[in-house]
Scaffold this motif. Structure first.
Motif, PDB file in Angstrom:
ATOM      1  N   LEU A 232      -0.837  -6.909  -9.354  1.00 37.59           N
ATOM      2  CA  LEU A 232      -2.268  -6.353  -8.777  1.00 37.59           C
ATOM      3  C   LEU A 232      -1.579  -5.492  -7.373  1.00 37.59           C
ATOM      4  O   LEU A 232      -2.498  -4.599  -6.935  1.00 37.59           O
TER       5      LEU A 232
ATOM      6  N   HIS B 197      -3.442   0.131 -14.113  1.00 38.44           N
ATOM      7  CA  HIS B 197      -3.586  -0.653 -12.994  1.00 38.44           C
ATOM      8  C   HIS B 197      -4.637  -0.470 -12.068  1.00 38.44           C
ATOM      9  O   HIS B 197      -5.087  -1.344 -11.479  1.00 38.44           O
TER      10      HIS B 197
ATOM     11  N   LYS C  85      -7.199  -3.245 -10.847  1.00 44.03           N
ATOM     12  CA  LYS C  85      -7.256  -3.928  -9.632  1.00 44.03           C
ATOM     13  C   LYS C  85      -8.563  -3.612  -8.932  1.00 44.03           C
ATOM     14  O   LYS C  85      -8.993  -4.301  -7.957  1.00 44.03           O
TER      15      LYS C  85
ATOM     16  N   THR D 111      -9.066  -9.056  -8.084  1.00 46.68           N
ATOM     17  CA  THR D 111      -7.893  -9.358  -6.831  1.00 46.68           C
ATOM     18  C   THR D 111      -6.975 -10.553  -6.895  1.00 46.68           C
ATOM     19  O   THR D 111      -7.592 -11.766  -7.801  1.00 46.68           O
ATOM     20  N   GLY D 112      -5.649 -10.532  -6.712  1.00 43.78           N
ATOM     21  CA  GLY D 112      -4.718 -11.612  -6.940  1.00 43.78           C
ATOM     22  C   GLY D 112      -4.576 -12.187  -5.478  1.00 43.78           C
ATOM     23  O   GLY D 112      -4.402 -11.617  -4.478  1.00 43.78           O
TER      24      GLY D 112
END
Length: 429
Positions: free
Chosen positions: A285, A322, A326, A330-331
């Motif tokens: 991410l 991606h 995103k 959220t990572g």
């Protein structure tokens, strides 16, 4: 309803075919051809529906008549025979407790539905079915309990030796009968690799009818959408506007279920993909580069996955973009030290007891809500008692036991990390 492979090189399948096969021939994962969007009236009445009723409404969209409504309703009543409460931890921050089932982990939902679905579909045949499952902790125990003593179904569970909690190991190795546990010399990714190789081996599949009970099986993954609806419905109407859900993640089937619920119209604003140091997806991410790596053992061992299978389903939901992923996810990733500190801090400040996985989800949610306003829900995926050695050390208090296995004999088979040996074992059974 038809199901296609994420790789696009296998024939489409019905729900029943997808459940029995587990994996398509091209080594992709099955996905539903369409994802229905519920009308606004469904959400207006959602808080009036019971958990099994919500489960019936959601899964009916994916079963599409292959299981009659009356039977599906019965299956959901049996699957969801326990509560999934939303507990307030502090203002605008809640824990969705997924550990009130028979094995005290969120995987009870998917495993119980899969077991009952396979049982229903196999009632007209006397052919024996072998269920293969790789586990980093909770999947194995949920599958073992869900399939225990089910006629015509044998279950083979592969787990990494020395890398799961004693409680988790006892849950899957003390049953016997149709449940066999293989204690593999390796990590979870090795176990998962052996299972995937088995499904792609032509000789093995000609001689044995195999299916999977991991979240790679569509009937294990899809029911995980249900509790997102149920959790949202338990919020006060004024708190439902900007809901952020934090998902502690390993193989990412749980998060994928939430994303599908969102596509079905559930008004969730944003998702958090929270991991321990096995941070393949949070890194993706951040960088748009997916780099699978060997998994690292942690105190949140159910998330010790370096190459998560369901990531391809996540990509599929965003058509490989991606940027789109995103915008919605959220990572975050956290160390064991940070996880331990969160368990201690939350208990000291609120009296709420986190397990190591829920603690990772809590940390991500806390970080996100410092930057963005909204109502936060984190998933408490396992009962703290399953990790009592870690939890008790941080809260400086003994936890009340939920179940003891000390009087039961452990029954497992030590196994090398070798597919040829695994294949020979399955053929000789």
């Amino acid at each position: 309803m038809k199901y296609y492979s994420t790789k696009g090189q296998a024939p489409e399948a019905s729900f029943q075919e997808a459940v029995f096969k587990g994996l398509p021939e091209d080594n992709g994962l099955y996905m539903p051809e369409t994802i229905s969007h519920f009308p606004s009236s469904f959400f207006d009445e959602l808080d009036e529906l019971s958990l099994p009723e919500i489960g019936f409404r959601v899964m009916r969209e994916f079963v599409d008549g292959e299981i009659p409504d009356e039977e599906l309703s019965r299956l959901m009543e049996e699957t969801l025979s326990f509560d999934i409460p939303l507990e307030k931890v502090r203002d605008e921050l809640y824990a969705l407790e997924l550990f009130h089932g028979p094995t005290f982990a969120f995987k009870d939902v998917g495993a119980r539905f899969l077991a009952r679905t396979l049982s229903y579909f196999s009632q007209q045949s006397d052919e024996k079915l072998t269920v293969l499952v790789a586990t980093s902790g909770d999947t194995g125990s949920a599958v073992a309990q869900g399939f225990y003593d089910v006629p015509n179904i044998e279950v083979v569970i592969l787990y990494p030796s020395g890398k799961i909690s004693k409680f988790q190991e006892q849950q899957m190795t003390t049953l016997g009968k149709n449940i066999t546990a293989l204690e593999v010399d390796g990590v979870f990714d090795d176990c998962q690799r052996l299972v995937k190789q088995a499904f792609l081996d032509n000789e093995l599949n000609k001689r044995i009818k195999l299916t999977s009970a991991n979240s790679i099986n569509i009937a294990r993954m899809l029911p995980q959408s249900i509790y997102y609806f149920h959790g949202w419905a338990q919020l006060h109407p004024e708190e439902r506007k900007d809901v952020v859900v934090s998902v502690p993640s390993g193989n990412y089937g749980n998060l994928t279920g939430g994303l599908i619920a969102q596509k079905m119209g559930l008004p969730l604003k944003h998702f958090l993909a929270c991991s321990n140091v096995n941070d393949t997806v949070p890194k993706y991410l951040e960088t748009a580069e997916y780099n699978a790596k060997a998994s690292v053992p942690t105190i949140s061992n159910a998330m010790d996955v370096g190459d998560p299978s369901n990531f391809v389903r996540m990509l599929d939901l965003y058509s490989g973009s991606h940027q789109r992923m995103k915008e919605n996810i959220t990572g975050y990733s956290y160390t064991d030290k940070q996880t331990r500190a969160a368990i201690e801090k939350v208990y000291d400040e609120t009296g709420y007891v986190l397990d190591p996985h829920g603690a990772v989800g809590y940390l991500g949610l806390e970080a996100y809500l410092k930057e963005q306003a909204g109502t936060g829900i984190f998933l408490e995926t396992a009962h703290p008692y399953k990790f009592r050695e870690t939890v008790e050390e941080e809260i400086e208090k003994s936890l009340d036991p939920v179940l003891e296995f000390d009087s039961k004999e452990k029954k497992s088979i030590a196994f090398e990390n070798d597919f040829v040996a695994f294949k020979e074992y399955l053929l000789e059974r």
